[in-house]
Design a protein around this motif. Sequence first.
Motif, PDB file in Angstrom:
ATOM      1  N   LYS A 223       0.475  -0.721  -0.036  1.00  0.00           N
ATOM      2  CA  LYS A 223       0.065  -0.319  -0.161  1.00  0.00           C
ATOM      3  C   LYS A 223       0.670   1.173  -0.054  1.00  0.00           C
ATOM      4  O   LYS A 223       0.599   2.365  -0.332  1.00  0.00           O
ATOM      5  CB  LYS A 223      -0.903  -0.302   1.107  1.00  0.00           C
ATOM      6  CG  LYS A 223      -0.744   0.402   2.557  1.00  0.00           C
ATOM      7  CD  LYS A 223      -1.846   0.725   3.690  1.00  0.00           C
ATOM      8  CE  LYS A 223      -0.762  -0.001   5.081  1.00  0.00           C
ATOM      9  NZ  LYS A 223       0.267   0.800   5.484  1.00  0.00           N
ATOM     10  N   ASP A 224       2.289   1.682   0.476  1.00  0.00           N
ATOM     11  CA  ASP A 224       2.791   2.832   0.432  1.00  0.00           C
ATOM     12  C   ASP A 224       4.145   2.640  -0.729  1.00  0.00           C
ATOM     13  O   ASP A 224       3.881   3.628  -0.873  1.00  0.00           O
ATOM     14  CB  ASP A 224       3.758   2.145   1.896  1.00  0.00           C
ATOM     15  CG  ASP A 224       3.269   2.169   2.775  1.00  0.00           C
ATOM     16  OD1 ASP A 224       2.257   2.526   3.228  1.00  0.00           O
ATOM     17  OD2 ASP A 224       3.592   1.734   3.810  1.00  0.00           O
ATOM     18  N   VAL A 225       3.459   1.432  -1.862  1.00  0.00           N
ATOM     19  CA  VAL A 225       4.206   1.456  -3.206  1.00  0.00           C
ATOM     20  C   VAL A 225       3.507   3.008  -3.675  1.00  0.00           C
ATOM     21  O   VAL A 225       2.636   2.177  -4.257  1.00  0.00           O
ATOM     22  CB  VAL A 225       4.618   0.157  -3.944  1.00  0.00           C
ATOM     23  CG1 VAL A 225       4.843   0.602  -5.064  1.00  0.00           C
ATOM     24  CG2 VAL A 225       5.462  -0.709  -3.024  1.00  0.00           C
ATOM     25  N   GLU A 226       4.060   3.686  -4.479  1.00  0.00           N
ATOM     26  CA  GLU A 226       3.842   4.991  -4.546  1.00  0.00           C
ATOM     27  C   GLU A 226       3.152   4.667  -6.532  1.00  0.00           C
ATOM     28  O   GLU A 226       1.299   4.770  -7.052  1.00  0.00           O
ATOM     29  CB  GLU A 226       4.000   6.319  -5.037  1.00  0.00           C
ATOM     30  CG  GLU A 226       3.991   7.283  -3.446  1.00  0.00           C
ATOM     31  CD  GLU A 226       5.771   7.933  -3.938  1.00  0.00           C
ATOM     32  OE1 GLU A 226       6.100   7.508  -5.096  1.00  0.00           O
ATOM     33  OE2 GLU A 226       5.923   7.900  -2.506  1.00  0.00           O
ATOM     34  N   ASN A 249      10.160   7.892  -6.258  1.00  0.00           N
ATOM     35  CA  ASN A 249      11.194   8.080  -8.031  1.00  0.00           C
ATOM     36  C   ASN A 249      11.763   7.525  -7.558  1.00  0.00           C
ATOM     37  O   ASN A 249      13.206   7.191  -8.534  1.00  0.00           O
ATOM     38  CB  ASN A 249      11.344   9.524  -8.127  1.00  0.00           C
ATOM     39  CG  ASN A 249      10.652   9.897  -9.427  1.00  0.00           C
ATOM     40  OD1 ASN A 249      10.502   9.242  -9.925  1.00  0.00           O
ATOM     41  ND2 ASN A 249      11.969  10.609  -9.389  1.00  0.00           N
ATOM     42  N   LYS A 250      11.826   6.242  -6.606  1.00  0.00           N
ATOM     43  CA  LYS A 250      13.358   4.941  -6.652  1.00  0.00           C
ATOM     44  C   LYS A 250      12.411   3.744  -6.952  1.00  0.00           C
ATOM     45  O   LYS A 250      11.635   2.957  -6.777  1.00  0.00           O
ATOM     46  CB  LYS A 250      13.458   5.171  -5.724  1.00  0.00           C
ATOM     47  CG  LYS A 250      15.114   6.117  -5.737  1.00  0.00           C
ATOM     48  CD  LYS A 250      15.571   5.576  -4.361  1.00  0.00           C
ATOM     49  CE  LYS A 250      17.105   6.788  -4.385  1.00  0.00           C
ATOM     50  NZ  LYS A 250      17.892   6.463  -3.165  1.00  0.00           N
ATOM     51  N   ILE A 251      13.502   3.211  -7.884  1.00  0.00           N
ATOM     52  CA  ILE A 251      12.552   1.423  -8.178  1.00  0.00           C
ATOM     53  C   ILE A 251      12.881   1.362  -6.639  1.00  0.00           C
ATOM     54  O   ILE A 251      14.609   0.772  -6.579  1.00  0.00           O
ATOM     55  CB  ILE A 251      13.402   0.686  -9.652  1.00  0.00           C
ATOM     56  CG1 ILE A 251      12.922   1.567 -10.832  1.00  0.00           C
ATOM     57  CG2 ILE A 251      12.537  -0.898  -9.434  1.00  0.00           C
ATOM     58  CD1 ILE A 251      13.533   1.450 -11.854  1.00  0.00           C
ATOM     59  N   MET A 252      11.670   0.569  -5.819  1.00  0.00           N
ATOM     60  CA  MET A 252      12.235  -0.511  -4.673  1.00  0.00           C
ATOM     61  C   MET A 252      12.652  -1.430  -5.265  1.00  0.00           C
ATOM     62  O   MET A 252      13.201  -2.539  -4.542  1.00  0.00           O
ATOM     63  CB  MET A 252      11.410   0.412  -3.806  1.00  0.00           C
ATOM     64  CG  MET A 252      10.366   0.885  -3.399  1.00  0.00           C
ATOM     65  SD  MET A 252      12.254   2.152  -3.106  1.00  0.00           S
ATOM     66  CE  MET A 252      12.101   1.399  -1.353  1.00  0.00           C
ATOM     67  N   LYS A 253      11.630  -2.413  -5.941  1.00  0.00           N
ATOM     68  CA  LYS A 253      11.829  -3.664  -6.557  1.00  0.00           C
ATOM     69  C   LYS A 253      11.164  -3.998  -7.616  1.00  0.00           C
ATOM     70  O   LYS A 253      10.528  -3.161  -7.893  1.00  0.00           O
ATOM     71  CB  LYS A 253      11.003  -4.278  -4.389  1.00  0.00           C
ATOM     72  CG  LYS A 253       9.915  -5.751  -5.727  1.00  0.00           C
ATOM     73  CD  LYS A 253       9.853  -5.776  -3.451  1.00  0.00           C
ATOM     74  CE  LYS A 253       8.434  -6.882  -3.400  1.00  0.00           C
ATOM     75  NZ  LYS A 253       8.343  -7.267  -1.960  1.00  0.00           N
ATOM     76  N   VAL A 254      11.973  -5.020  -7.966  1.00  0.00           N
ATOM     77  CA  VAL A 254      11.035  -5.817  -9.412  1.00  0.00           C
ATOM     78  C   VAL A 254       9.988  -6.759  -9.408  1.00  0.00           C
ATOM     79  O   VAL A 254      10.890  -7.942  -8.680  1.00  0.00           O
ATOM     80  CB  VAL A 254      12.173  -5.736 -10.771  1.00  0.00           C
ATOM     81  CG1 VAL A 254      11.785  -6.529 -11.489  1.00  0.00           C
ATOM     82  CG2 VAL A 254      12.820  -4.170 -10.490  1.00  0.00           C
ATOM     83  N   LYS A 255       9.331  -7.179  -9.889  1.00  0.00           N
ATOM     84  CA  LYS A 255       8.639  -8.575  -9.766  1.00  0.00           C
ATOM     85  C   LYS A 255       8.280  -8.787 -11.720  1.00  0.00           C
ATOM     86  O   LYS A 255       8.366  -7.736 -11.838  1.00  0.00           O
ATOM     87  CB  LYS A 255       6.782  -8.495  -9.474  1.00  0.00           C
ATOM     88  CG  LYS A 255       7.000  -8.331  -7.168  1.00  0.00           C
ATOM     89  CD  LYS A 255       5.451  -8.764  -6.848  1.00  0.00           C
ATOM     90  CE  LYS A 255       5.727  -9.579  -5.945  1.00  0.00           C
ATOM     91  NZ  LYS A 255       4.304  -9.484  -5.436  1.00  0.00           N
TER      92      LYS A 255
END
Length: 357
Positions: A223-226, A249-255
Motif C-alpha cells: 500500500k505504501d508503493v506509490e 521516484n526510486k525502483i524499490m523492487k521488481v516483480k
Amino acid sequence: MSERVTLTIDGKEVQAQKGDNLLKVARDNGFDIPGLCFYEKISRTGDCRLCMVKIQGRPGMVPACLTPVEGGMKVTAFDAELEATRKMLADVLLSEHNDDCITCDKDGDCGMQDLAYRYELETAKRIFTPVWKEIGQTQDASAPVLWYDSSKCIKCERCAKACLEVQGKGVLSMARRGIQSRVVAGTGTWSGSECDGCGECVQACPVGALVEKPVYGMRLKKKDVEKRVTTTCPYCGVGCQLELWVSHNKIMKVKGAGGAPNEGSTCVKGRFGLDFVQRPDRLKVPLIRKNGKFEESTWEEALDLVARKLGEVKAKSGPHAIAGLTSACSTNEANYVFQKFFRAAIGTNNVDHCARL
Ligand code: SF4
Ligand code: SF4
Ligand code: SF4
C-alpha cells in the motif's frame, strides 16, 4: 479435442473443460476458496489442504487443487463444516509460524496474513498454542539476492517446485520431516548451491519466508508503493514484462509481470539488476582521459574527439578496424541508433551488445 462440460458449484452452473483444475475453475467463477500451496505455474502438491471441498457421491472432503473437473459434478465450496475445517487448518499453520507481521517484509502482501484475518485468528481466539519458537529455526542470508527465514516458512514447496519446474534448476528441497521441515538450497547454503539468483522462488513464496535482499528489512508495504509500473526489461531481446514497485521516484523492487513472453519469470538481471537506474555514481557527464586520468568534459568536446578518432582509424585501416559494444543499461532506442551508426555511418557490422555475454 478437450470436452466442454457443465458442473455446479454451490448450486451455480459453471462451464469448464473436462480435466481442468477444480480450484482454478471455482476461483475463476468467483468462488474465493482459500489455498496457499496452489500456484498455477507448477504441479500440485495439495500440501496446505485449505481448498477442501465436498463433491456429491464422494466420501468426506477432497482438495479442489488435486481434483480434475468432470461433467455433472456437484461441488460444495462453502458450508459451516468446510469453513470450520479451514479455520482449524489455518490455526495449525499459524501455530507453527512466526507471525510477527510488524517486522516482516511481507506485511500487507501475504497469503498467511490474509488467511489469519479472514478466519479471525487473533491470538485470543486461537485453539493451537504457538510452537514455532520451540522448533528451532534457521535463516540463510548467504545468497546475494535473497533471504530465507524458516520461522516464516509454511512448507508449501512452491519455491522448490518453481525452481525445478519453471527454471529447470532444482536447487531447492525440503530438509527434515514434519514440523521440523524447512527449505535448503543445494546441500546446505544458498551461496554454496547452484542458485543463479533468478528470484523465481521469491516470487512464488506466498509469505515472508523468502524476501528479496535489496528490500530486506525495509518493510516495504504494497500500500505504501506509490506506483506499480509495467515495463519491458531492457537487458535482452526476449522482452520480459516487469512490474516495478516505485516509491519516492526510486525502483524499490521488481516483480515479473504475468502474460507473454515471461509469465512472471525473469532472470537475475531483470529482477535484481535495475538498481543502476538510481545509482549515485552513475555517469552524468562525459569523461575524457587526459594524462592517464579521466576528466569531466562537455558533450561538444567529447563528440568532436570521438568523431575525429573514428575518422582517423577508418581512413588509415578501413571501417572493419572499428568495433562497437553497447550496453543493456541504455535505452532500446539508443541501442538501435548505435548499431545504425556503426552499420550506416562507419560501414561495419562489428557491433554487439552486452545482453549476449
Ligand atoms: S509471513 Fe505473513 S503472516 Fe507471517 S509474519 Fe510475515 S506478514 Fe505476517
Ligand atoms: S533464485 Fe532461482 S535458481 Fe536460485 S533457488 Fe530461487 S528459483 Fe532456484
Ligand atoms: S520458502 Fe515460501 S514458497 Fe518455499 S516452502 Fe517456505 S513458504 Fe513455501
